[in-house]
Write a protein that holds these residues in place. Sequence first.
Motif, mmCIF file in Angstrom:
data_model
loop_
_atom_site.group_PDB
_atom_site.id
_atom_site.type_symbol
_atom_site.label_atom_id
_atom_site.label_comp_id
_atom_site.label_asym_id
_atom_site.label_seq_id
_atom_site.Cartn_x
_atom_site.Cartn_y
_atom_site.Cartn_z
ATOM 1 N N UNK A 285 0.838 -1.200 0.000
ATOM 2 C CA UNK A 285 0.000 0.000 0.000
ATOM 3 C C UNK A 285 0.872 1.248 0.000
ATOM 4 N N UNK A 286 0.403 2.274 -0.717
ATOM 5 C CA UNK A 286 1.132 3.538 -0.755
ATOM 6 C C UNK A 286 0.204 4.700 -0.446
ATOM 7 N N UNK A 287 0.775 5.734 0.132
ATOM 8 C CA UNK A 287 0.035 6.974 0.378
ATOM 9 C C UNK A 287 0.293 7.915 -0.783
ATOM 10 N N UNK A 288 -0.775 8.367 -1.449
ATOM 11 C CA UNK A 288 -0.646 9.310 -2.556
ATOM 12 C C UNK A 288 -0.587 10.721 -1.999
ATOM 13 N N UNK A 289 0.568 11.364 -2.167
ATOM 14 C CA UNK A 289 0.835 12.661 -1.544
ATOM 15 C C UNK A 289 1.092 13.725 -2.593
ATOM 16 N N UNK A 290 0.388 14.838 -2.501
ATOM 17 C CA UNK A 290 0.573 15.948 -3.418
ATOM 18 C C UNK A 290 1.609 16.935 -2.915
ATOM 19 N N UNK A 291 2.586 17.237 -3.758
ATOM 20 C CA UNK A 291 3.624 18.238 -3.463
ATOM 21 C C UNK A 291 3.306 19.491 -4.272
ATOM 22 N N UNK A 292 3.246 20.667 -3.656
ATOM 23 C CA UNK A 292 2.866 21.871 -4.410
ATOM 24 C C UNK A 292 3.900 22.264 -5.452
ATOM 25 N N UNK A 293 3.449 22.375 -6.689
ATOM 26 C CA UNK A 293 4.325 22.817 -7.777
ATOM 27 C C UNK A 293 4.257 24.339 -7.870
ATOM 28 N N UNK B 13 -6.401 21.244 -2.992
ATOM 29 C CA UNK B 13 -7.576 20.910 -2.174
ATOM 30 C C UNK B 13 -8.609 20.140 -2.986
ATOM 31 N N UNK B 14 -8.793 20.530 -4.248
ATOM 32 C CA UNK B 14 -9.780 19.858 -5.097
ATOM 33 C C UNK B 14 -9.402 18.400 -5.329
ATOM 34 N N UNK B 15 -8.131 18.142 -5.635
ATOM 35 C CA UNK B 15 -7.730 16.765 -5.928
ATOM 36 C C UNK B 15 -7.705 15.900 -4.676
ATOM 37 N N UNK B 16 -7.402 16.495 -3.527
ATOM 38 C CA UNK B 16 -7.477 15.738 -2.274
ATOM 39 C C UNK B 16 -8.939 15.426 -1.956
ATOM 40 N N UNK B 17 -9.807 16.411 -2.113
ATOM 41 C CA UNK B 17 -11.236 16.193 -1.862
ATOM 42 C C UNK B 17 -11.842 15.176 -2.821
ATOM 43 N N UNK B 18 -11.390 15.170 -4.064
ATOM 44 C CA UNK B 18 -11.928 14.240 -5.060
ATOM 45 C C UNK B 18 -11.369 12.825 -4.912
ATOM 46 N N UNK B 19 -10.371 12.649 -4.026
ATOM 47 C CA UNK B 19 -9.811 11.329 -3.805
ATOM 48 C C UNK B 19 -8.717 10.938 -4.766
ATOM 49 N N UNK B 20 -8.330 11.847 -5.662
ATOM 50 C CA UNK B 20 -7.200 11.571 -6.555
ATOM 51 C C UNK B 20 -5.925 11.434 -5.731
ATOM 52 N N UNK B 21 -5.830 12.249 -4.686
ATOM 53 C CA UNK B 21 -4.714 12.197 -3.735
ATOM 54 C C UNK B 21 -5.265 11.897 -2.347
ATOM 55 N N UNK B 22 -4.475 11.203 -1.538
ATOM 56 C CA UNK B 22 -4.865 10.965 -0.149
ATOM 57 C C UNK B 22 -4.603 12.199 0.708
ATOM 58 N N UNK B 23 -3.506 12.871 0.419
ATOM 59 C CA UNK B 23 -3.092 14.021 1.224
ATOM 60 C C UNK B 23 -2.254 14.945 0.350
ATOM 61 N N UNK B 24 -2.026 16.147 0.828
ATOM 62 C CA UNK B 24 -1.219 17.101 0.069
ATOM 63 C C UNK B 24 -0.921 18.334 0.893
ATOM 64 N N UNK B 25 -0.043 19.148 0.365
ATOM 65 C CA UNK B 25 0.334 20.393 1.039
ATOM 66 C C UNK B 25 -0.111 21.581 0.207
ATOM 67 N N UNK B 26 -0.815 22.484 0.838
ATOM 68 C CA UNK B 26 -1.271 23.701 0.182
ATOM 69 C C UNK B 26 -1.539 24.755 1.241
ATOM 70 N N UNK B 27 -1.854 25.966 0.803
ATOM 71 C CA UNK B 27 -2.060 27.056 1.742
ATOM 72 C C UNK B 27 -3.491 27.152 2.231
ATOM 73 N N UNK B 28 -3.664 27.807 3.374
ATOM 74 C CA UNK B 28 -5.003 28.085 3.885
ATOM 75 C C UNK B 28 -5.806 28.910 2.885
ATOM 76 N N UNK B 29 -5.102 29.750 2.110
ATOM 77 C CA UNK B 29 -5.781 30.578 1.118
ATOM 78 C C UNK B 29 -6.503 29.730 0.080
ATOM 79 N N UNK B 30 -5.807 28.727 -0.457
ATOM 80 C CA UNK B 30 -6.413 27.896 -1.498
ATOM 81 C C UNK B 30 -7.415 26.909 -0.930
ATOM 82 N N UNK B 31 -7.249 26.524 0.320
ATOM 83 C CA UNK B 31 -8.262 25.686 0.977
ATOM 84 C C UNK B 31 -9.562 26.474 1.103
#
Length: 295
Positions: free
Chosen positions: A1-9, A54-72
């Motif tokens: 099993x792997x955790x799908x993690x989003x890194x901000x580009x 936030x959209x891709x984490x909410x849609x389940x494409x990613x399990x978790x990710x890093x982003x700002x409070x602004x974009x959340x």
Amino acid sequence: MKLKLGIPKGSLQDSTIQLFQRAGFTIYVSTRSYFPSVDDPELECMLIRAQEMARYVCDGVLDAGLTGQDWIREHKLGGASRHSLTSVADLVYAKQSFGKVRWVLAAPEDSRFEQPTDFEGATIATELVRVTKAYFDALNVNVNVEFSWGATEVKPPVLADAIVEATETGSTLRANRLRIIDTVMESNTQLIANDAALADPWKRTKIENVALLLRAAIEAQGRVGLMLNVRRADLPKILALLPALQRPTISSLSDEEWVAVNTIIEEKTVRDLIPKVKAAGGQGIVEYPLNKIVV
């Protein structure tokens, strides 16, 4: 099993990868791929713009990710999503510093605008459209908010009356002869996860472990360790000089007249502190770097 993690580009990419490095994860980014490799076989990373995280984490494409409070907040103002979103860790770092970013309302220096209520009927350019609309709605000020694709600072006064833009130091705004009228919101990076990932025991544990290490790396930023030996008779003088995260650790040595002192201090204080510690009787003084502090 792997955790799908989003890194901000984008602007946060380098500082995020550096933070992961200090936390113990080496991420290798190729200019030709959006799927960087990482030296943890339990992680699968993907580069995603912070604005979309936030959209891709909410849609389940990613399990978790890093982003700002602004974009959340911008995402949440857009309506319902497939999964709910939870902030797992508050990580105060930005592209230039370990601090918060401000989204500010700014207008040309020589403009008539002095306060937010002066913008009735004005055109505001920004990337943060929904948050900006909510800000003016709360003030009962009618404005035309236009999405900006970038280079927002150059738009007033020809293409817009004012802007809402992110800033750390304000230097870019000043360079474009813009004056800050008000702060719309403050933002810093969050580690977010969706409810499906947090409901999975393995994924939840992995996310919490990553969060722990990232927080520890941030906690260590700007701090160093200091250890030294001192005679017991001189110990009170040394302790009076030493600040500490909690309090210095004192250990007995084979010679009962001596003790070892170990503490954590702000790196910027070292150059003034070491001569004072030496003068107070400290010997064998060693300064050493810190990667992580788990509190």
